[in-house]
Design a protein around this motif. Structure first.
Motif, PDB file in Angstrom:
ATOM      1  N   ASN A 277      -3.877   1.489  -4.005  1.00 59.65           N
ATOM      2  CA  ASN A 277      -3.417   0.327  -3.254  1.00 59.65           C
ATOM      3  C   ASN A 277      -3.706  -0.967  -4.007  1.00 59.65           C
TER       4      ASN A 277
ATOM      5  N   THR B 109      -7.642   4.021  -2.443  1.00 55.57           N
ATOM      6  CA  THR B 109      -8.013   2.601  -2.401  1.00 55.57           C
ATOM      7  C   THR B 109      -7.667   1.924  -3.718  1.00 55.57           C
TER       8      THR B 109
ATOM      9  N   GLN C 103      -0.695  -3.793  -5.727  1.00 57.60           N
ATOM     10  CA  GLN C 103      -0.577  -5.229  -5.468  1.00 57.60           C
ATOM     11  C   GLN C 103       0.046  -5.970  -6.643  1.00 57.60           C
TER      12      GLN C 103
ATOM     13  N   TYR D 279       5.658  -8.810  -0.674  1.00 53.86           N
ATOM     14  CA  TYR D 279       4.528  -8.287   0.077  1.00 53.86           C
ATOM     15  C   TYR D 279       4.165  -9.272   1.194  1.00 53.86           C
TER      16      TYR D 279
ATOM     17  N   ASP E  97       0.814  -1.204   0.000  1.00 53.82           N
ATOM     18  CA  ASP E  97       0.000   0.000   0.000  1.00 53.82           C
ATOM     19  C   ASP E  97       0.856   1.267   0.000  1.00 53.82           C
ATOM     20  N   TYR E  98       0.198   2.366  -0.349  1.00 47.56           N
ATOM     21  CA  TYR E  98       0.918   3.634  -0.398  1.00 47.56           C
ATOM     22  C   TYR E  98       1.302   4.104   0.991  1.00 47.56           C
ATOM     23  N   GLN E  99       0.618   3.585   2.028  1.00 50.78           N
ATOM     24  CA  GLN E  99       0.966   3.958   3.400  1.00 50.78           C
ATOM     25  C   GLN E  99       2.341   3.437   3.804  1.00 50.78           C
TER      26      GLN E  99
END
Length: 416
Positions: free
Chosen positions: A386, A383, A390, A246, A198-200
């Motif tokens: 993200n 969203t 993936q 990931y 994710d971008y976080q």
């Protein structure tokens, strides 16, 4: 970690299910002024999304202390899905008086007229992190105070580090060193670097490359820049080499679990990692380091929720007083001691740094952190980003960023 889909109107139409009668014809929420209570004996409702029993107990203790001092009462409710529950409450016209607001929902609620802007009533507001004050401002007004702060850092399993023949001299300070270390650590069922898709997490590398999703004013999209492409290509190269994966690829739910189970030798996580490791992997030997610098220097991301007060609350003055209590330097340190968050006040953060030197990397990251994007309707854009991330290993970074650019531009148009 702890994060309405398009605009306030979408919250009303989608999240609130059948309770759409509270929505105004303009697409926001009914903002008729509430009759304000005063004096003692007021009853306030507080809704929080808790990280666990420790946070729940700490918030209940803090609100009970304030209630005892003021002669009021406070009921703390624990949300199972705070975004959905707030959407329903706003649309139904009966929101809690005080509540956590996620950064990705803040602008939706603010544009919809659901939040009471009280920042101008906080005389020492400048003591709060500048990045987070900006994140929780709308139309130039500080709307709600950040309740704490978090940044990202690099956590390493020191046992696996030593077994790979690495020493403190090998702690990575650059992207090249990070990829070199990850390659050496990838063996015997362990992956050098494991991150959430994710971008976080990956957004920190975009910042280190000199890029970000928008310009500082959040008025223009900057997603499809060469800097952002360089950051995603760097991660992709490690994935193709097998030295980065990931979390799902190593059968873990998040970076902390991958680190704790020995599936990852390194991970990128926030200071919430400290409490989780103490609770779930107390015997793990690990160290937290600053994120390695990229081509443009150091960079990390800033996270927080804010203490929102409902525009329809009848207890706004009491709510502001309660927020002042909950965000005082002493109370922020109490929360830090209880469940591991970092203070959002810079004065309290200095105290925290002295008390918890093992968290130095997270604390130091505040100075070069990137605040979250807070544009109405942008949570849907993120969203999708993200989701696209993936497939980064086999995908085209330029295509992923072009999609983000296109979707973001549309959200900016809708937000005007």
């Amino acid at each position: 970690m702890a994060t309405t889909r398009t605009l306030a109107a979408a919250i009303c139409a989608v999240v609130a299910l059948g309770a759409v009668t509270g929505c105004s014809s303009s697409g926001g929420f009914s903002d008729s002024p509430a009759t304000q209570a005063s004096g003692e004996g007021q009853s306030l409702n507080v809704l929080i999304a808790t990280s666990g029993d420790a946070e729940t107990a700490a918030v209940k203790a803090a609100t009970a202390d304030w209630a005892k001092q003021t002669g009021n009462t406070v009921t703390v409710q624990i949300a199972s899905d705070i975004n959905q529950q707030l959407g329903q409450a706003f649309a139904g016209g009966n929101p809690p008086d005080l509540f956590y607001v996620n950064s990705d929902q803040f602008a939706n609620y603010a544009k919809g007229g659901s939040l009471y802007a009280y920042g101008d009533q906080i005389p020492d507001a400048s003591d709060f992190s500048e990045q987070l004050r900006k994140a929780f401002s709308y139309d130039g007004k500080l709307t709600c105070l950040p309740k704490d702060s978090s940044t990202l850092a690099l956590a390493i399993n020191t046992t696996l580090w030593q077994q790979a023949g690495l020493t403190e001299a090998d702690y990575p300070t650059s992207w090249q060193q990070l990829s070199d270390d990850a390659a050496k650590l990838t063996k015997d069922g362990t992956t050098g670097l494991v991150v959430a898709p994710d971008y976080q997490r990956l957004g920190a590398l975009m910042k280190q490359a000199g890029g970000w999703i928008t310009n500082p004013e959040q008025t223009t999209m900057t997603a499809d820049s060469p800097a952002n492409k360089q950051a995603l290509e760097y991660v992709q190269s490690m994935m193709k080499a097998g030295s980065a994966k990931y979390v799902a690829e190593v059968d873990a739910g998040w970076g902390g679990e991958a680190l704790g189970k020995g599936k990852a030798a390194m991970t990128i996580e926030g200071n919430w990692l400290k409490g989780a490791m103490a609770a779930d992997y107390p015997d793990l030997s690990y160290k937290v380091l600053p994120l390695p610098a990229g081509p443009a220097g150091q960079g990390t991301l800033a996270f927080s929720n804010c203490w929102g007060i409902a525009a329809k609350s009848q207890h706004q003055a009491a709510g502001v007083d309660l927020v002042k209590h909950l965000t005082s330097a002493n109370q922020q340190m109490n929360f830090a001691d209880a469940f591991g968050v970092m203070p959002s006040r810079t004065s309290a953060l200095a105290t925290y740094a002295e008390k918890y030197p093992q968290s130095k990397a997270w604390v130091d990251g505040v100075a070069h952190s990137q605040a979250p994007v807070t544009i109405p309707g942008f949570n849907q854009v993120l969203t999708q980003f993200n989701t696209d991330l993936q497939s980064l290993k086999t995908g085209d970074p330029a295509t992923i960023l072009a999609s983000l650019q296109r979707n973001g531009e549309q959200a900016l148009k809708n937000a005007k």
